[in-house]
Motif scaffolding. Structure first.
Motif, mmCIF file in Angstrom:
data_model
loop_
_atom_site.group_PDB
_atom_site.id
_atom_site.type_symbol
_atom_site.label_atom_id
_atom_site.label_comp_id
_atom_site.label_asym_id
_atom_site.label_seq_id
_atom_site.Cartn_x
_atom_site.Cartn_y
_atom_site.Cartn_z
ATOM 1 N N ASP A 1 40.095 63.958 85.772
ATOM 2 C CA ASP A 1 40.819 62.858 86.414
ATOM 3 C C ASP A 1 40.010 61.563 86.447
ATOM 4 N N MET A 2 38.734 61.661 86.135
ATOM 5 C CA MET A 2 37.866 60.478 86.124
ATOM 6 C C MET A 2 37.966 59.798 84.760
ATOM 7 N N SER A 3 37.947 58.493 84.744
ATOM 8 C CA SER A 3 38.022 57.738 83.478
ATOM 9 C C SER A 3 36.612 57.450 82.963
ATOM 10 N N VAL A 4 35.957 58.496 82.456
ATOM 11 C CA VAL A 4 34.580 58.358 81.972
ATOM 12 C C VAL A 4 34.384 59.005 80.606
ATOM 13 N N ALA A 5 35.445 59.467 79.992
ATOM 14 C CA ALA A 5 35.343 60.235 78.749
ATOM 15 C C ALA A 5 34.701 59.474 77.597
ATOM 16 N N ASP A 6 34.709 58.146 77.636
ATOM 17 C CA ASP A 6 34.185 57.370 76.517
ATOM 18 C C ASP A 6 32.701 57.604 76.266
ATOM 19 N N ASP B 1 22.121 62.473 86.767
ATOM 20 C CA ASP B 1 20.734 62.377 86.339
ATOM 21 C C ASP B 1 20.124 61.044 86.765
ATOM 22 N N LYS B 2 18.865 61.070 87.131
ATOM 23 C CA LYS B 2 18.178 59.851 87.592
ATOM 24 C C LYS B 2 18.001 58.824 86.482
ATOM 25 N N ASP B 3 18.207 59.225 85.208
ATOM 26 C CA ASP B 3 18.049 58.286 84.099
ATOM 27 C C ASP B 3 19.195 57.282 83.980
ATOM 28 N N PHE B 4 20.280 57.517 84.699
ATOM 29 C CA PHE B 4 21.347 56.515 84.722
ATOM 30 C C PHE B 4 20.843 55.261 85.430
ATOM 31 N N THR B 5 21.297 54.120 84.968
ATOM 32 C CA THR B 5 20.992 52.890 85.696
ATOM 33 C C THR B 5 21.835 52.893 86.969
ATOM 34 N N PRO B 6 21.452 52.131 87.963
ATOM 35 C CA PRO B 6 22.268 52.066 89.180
ATOM 36 C C PRO B 6 23.711 51.640 88.899
ATOM 37 N N SER B 7 23.924 50.726 87.956
ATOM 38 C CA SER B 7 25.307 50.297 87.675
ATOM 39 C C SER B 7 26.099 51.400 86.959
ATOM 40 N N GLN B 8 25.453 52.182 86.109
ATOM 41 C CA GLN B 8 26.145 53.307 85.464
ATOM 42 C C GLN B 8 26.529 54.352 86.514
ATOM 43 N N ALA B 9 25.602 54.651 87.418
ATOM 44 C CA ALA B 9 25.881 55.615 88.487
ATOM 45 C C ALA B 9 27.006 55.107 89.388
ATOM 46 N N LYS B 10 27.021 53.812 89.637
ATOM 47 C CA LYS B 10 28.057 53.207 90.486
ATOM 48 C C LYS B 10 29.442 53.411 89.858
ATOM 49 N N LYS C 1 32.466 64.047 98.359
ATOM 50 C CA LYS C 1 33.752 63.606 98.903
ATOM 51 C C LYS C 1 34.690 64.797 98.892
ATOM 52 N N GLY C 2 35.473 64.906 99.948
ATOM 53 C CA GLY C 2 36.392 66.033 100.041
ATOM 54 C C GLY C 2 35.613 67.332 99.998
ATOM 55 N N LEU C 3 35.927 68.165 99.029
ATOM 56 C CA LEU C 3 35.243 69.449 98.859
ATOM 57 C C LEU C 3 34.377 69.467 97.601
ATOM 58 N N PHE C 4 33.951 68.280 97.141
ATOM 59 C CA PHE C 4 33.213 68.197 95.881
ATOM 60 C C PHE C 4 31.893 67.462 96.026
ATOM 61 N N LEU C 5 30.913 67.922 95.254
ATOM 62 C CA LEU C 5 29.598 67.305 95.179
ATOM 63 C C LEU C 5 29.338 66.930 93.726
ATOM 64 N N MET C 6 29.077 65.652 93.484
ATOM 65 C CA MET C 6 28.726 65.187 92.140
ATOM 66 C C MET C 6 27.267 64.773 92.147
ATOM 67 N N ARG C 7 26.535 65.261 91.155
ATOM 68 C CA ARG C 7 25.133 64.891 91.000
ATOM 69 C C ARG C 7 24.939 64.285 89.620
ATOM 70 N N TYR D 1 30.343 55.898 87.851
ATOM 71 C CA TYR D 1 30.684 57.301 88.077
ATOM 72 C C TYR D 1 31.129 57.523 89.525
ATOM 73 N N GLU D 2 30.407 56.934 90.465
ATOM 74 C CA GLU D 2 30.759 57.078 91.876
ATOM 75 C C GLU D 2 32.176 56.566 92.133
#
Length: 155
Positions: A28-33, A135-144, A127-133, A146-147
């Motif tokens: 459901d997340m738009s990150v497939a690219d 990798d620390k190698d993502f930049t803060p904006s890339q992680a944002k 969030k809800g019943l899910f935990l997403m983790r 995903y969040e």
């Protein structure tokens, strides 16, 4: 009569929320690219041997993000990718839980490990019943990003 209908509707809605898996959330997340590979673990191949065990997660996926994962995920390299252990993916993981108590217990456990071993640090979102983790190698904006997608996918 209306009360019974509302209670039944409430049970149906709660069941449908529980029926969502970690894979459903990810899809459901738009990150497939940027995703090179996606793997849904089962109780036999879960590297932590926690999937489906008492007080643990009930679904788990990992994915490789081509921006930080060094593997070649091209079609020409399909055979090598099929042999790649999904625990070696550099990207992220989502775990789904039956209840918030189990989620919070897992979150606290991982948080304590990463606080005591900074080389294991990672981005963590729940969030809800899910935990997403992530990798620390993502930049803060890339992680944002995903969040943001995670928060949109988990209702």
């Amino acid at each position: 009569m209306n009360k019974i209908v509302l209670i039944t509707l409430g049970l149906i809605l709660n069941t449908s929320v529980l029926a969502k898996s970690a894979e459903d959330i990810f899809l459901d997340m738009s990150v497939a690219d940027n995703v090179g590979a996606l793997y849904a673990f089962n109780e036999d191949d879960d590297p932590n041997k926690q999937l489906g065990r008492p007080n643990q997660y009930v679904s788990k996926i990992s994915w490789a993000d081509e921006r930080i994962d060094p593997h070649d995920f091209s079609e020409e390299n399909e055979e090598e990718i099929n042999d790649l252990d999904p625990t070696e993916y550099k990207g992220g993981t989502i775990e789904g839980f039956k209840n918030v108590a189990d989620l919070n217990r897992r979150y606290t456990y991982i948080k304590n490990i990463t606080l005591n071993a900074p080389m294991l640090n990672q981005y963590m979102y729940k969030k809800g019943l899910f935990l997403m983790r992530l990798d620390k190698d993502f930049t803060p904006s890339q992680a944002k990003r995903y969040e943001k997608e995670f928060n949109l996918a988990v209702k």
